[in-house]
Design a protein around this motif. Structure first.
Motif, PDB file in Angstrom:
ATOM      1  N   LEU A  60      12.828  46.218  56.517  1.00 29.46           N
ATOM      2  CA  LEU A  60      13.948  46.097  55.570  1.00 29.46           C
ATOM      3  C   LEU A  60      14.165  44.643  55.164  1.00 29.46           C
ATOM      4  O   LEU A  60      14.449  44.356  53.995  1.00 29.46           O
ATOM      5  CB  LEU A  60      15.224  46.676  56.173  1.00 29.46           C
ATOM      6  N   GLY A  61      14.030  43.731  56.101  1.00 29.52           N
ATOM      7  CA  GLY A  61      14.153  42.310  55.776  1.00 29.52           C
ATOM      8  C   GLY A  61      13.075  41.852  54.811  1.00 29.52           C
ATOM      9  O   GLY A  61      13.332  41.090  53.881  1.00 29.52           O
ATOM     10  N   MET A  89       8.206  50.311  45.059  1.00 31.43           N
ATOM     11  CA  MET A  89       8.481  51.692  45.431  1.00 31.43           C
ATOM     12  C   MET A  89       7.312  52.303  46.203  1.00 31.43           C
ATOM     13  O   MET A  89       7.505  53.133  47.089  1.00 31.43           O
ATOM     14  CB  MET A  89       8.830  52.527  44.200  1.00 31.43           C
ATOM     15  N   GLY A  90       6.091  51.885  45.890  1.00 32.84           N
ATOM     16  CA  GLY A  90       4.932  52.333  46.661  1.00 32.84           C
ATOM     17  C   GLY A  90       5.026  51.865  48.106  1.00 32.84           C
ATOM     18  O   GLY A  90       4.739  52.631  49.043  1.00 32.84           O
ATOM     19  N   ALA A  91       5.441  50.626  48.292  1.00 26.69           N
ATOM     20  CA  ALA A  91       5.615  50.082  49.648  1.00 26.69           C
ATOM     21  C   ALA A  91       6.709  50.843  50.385  1.00 26.69           C
ATOM     22  O   ALA A  91       6.565  51.195  51.563  1.00 26.69           O
ATOM     23  CB  ALA A  91       5.931  48.596  49.583  1.00 26.69           C
ATOM     24  N   VAL A  92       7.828  51.114  49.712  1.00 29.10           N
ATOM     25  CA  VAL A  92       8.932  51.869  50.329  1.00 29.10           C
ATOM     26  C   VAL A  92       8.440  53.272  50.695  1.00 29.10           C
ATOM     27  O   VAL A  92       8.708  53.774  51.799  1.00 29.10           O
ATOM     28  CB  VAL A  92      10.153  51.940  49.390  1.00 29.10           C
ATOM     29  N   ARG A  94       5.412  54.284  51.427  1.00 29.60           N
ATOM     30  CA  ARG A  94       4.531  54.217  52.588  1.00 29.60           C
ATOM     31  C   ARG A  94       5.322  54.039  53.879  1.00 29.60           C
ATOM     32  O   ARG A  94       5.003  54.611  54.909  1.00 29.60           O
ATOM     33  CB  ARG A  94       3.491  53.109  52.431  1.00 29.60           C
ATOM     34  N   LEU A  95       6.402  53.263  53.817  1.00 26.97           N
ATOM     35  CA  LEU A  95       7.235  53.058  54.999  1.00 26.97           C
ATOM     36  C   LEU A  95       7.960  54.336  55.413  1.00 26.97           C
ATOM     37  O   LEU A  95       8.191  54.577  56.601  1.00 26.97           O
ATOM     38  CB  LEU A  95       8.273  51.948  54.753  1.00 26.97           C
ATOM     39  N   LEU A  96       8.321  55.150  54.440  1.00 30.08           N
ATOM     40  CA  LEU A  96       9.082  56.364  54.726  1.00 30.08           C
ATOM     41  C   LEU A  96       8.212  57.564  55.106  1.00 30.08           C
ATOM     42  O   LEU A  96       8.746  58.591  55.504  1.00 30.08           O
ATOM     43  CB  LEU A  96       9.946  56.734  53.515  1.00 30.08           C
TER      44      LEU A  96
END
Length: 98
Positions: A60-61, A89-92, A94-96
């Motif tokens: 998140l940081g 949004m692609g990075a988000v 992948r994190l989710l």
């Protein structure tokens, strides 16, 4: 001629980020030691959850820094705003996925 290193979203807090990552690394080594010592499963799972929570906070940081610095035209983000948002949004996403 030497080129300047691009500013990243985490550049200002790099030392803090490295310290947090070192702590997580230590936690993971601690989990390995717990397994070697045949510790109670729930205790191991509790520590795995703590590592995941720490990595989530780090993530998140990094996302915050990326949005505040890189998406403002610094740090090597794509120049096209739509591409920058798609990248973020692609990075988000992948994190989710976990």
């Amino acid at each position: 001629m030497k080129t300047a290193t691009p500013t990243r979203g985490y550049t200002a807090s790099r030392d803090q980020l490295l310290n947090r990552l070192s702590r997580v690394e230590g936690q993971v080594r601690g989990i390995g030691k717990m397994v070697e010592e045949d510790r109670y499963c729930i205790d191991v799972l509790t520590q795995v959850g703590a590592v995941q929570a720490a990595l989530d906070k780090i993530s998140l940081g990094l996302l915050d820094g990326h949005a505040r610095v890189c998406m403002q035209g610094e740090g090597g983000s794509p120049e096209n705003p739509d591409e920058a948002v798609d990248e973020l949004m692609g990075a988000v996403g992948r994190l989710l996925q976990r």
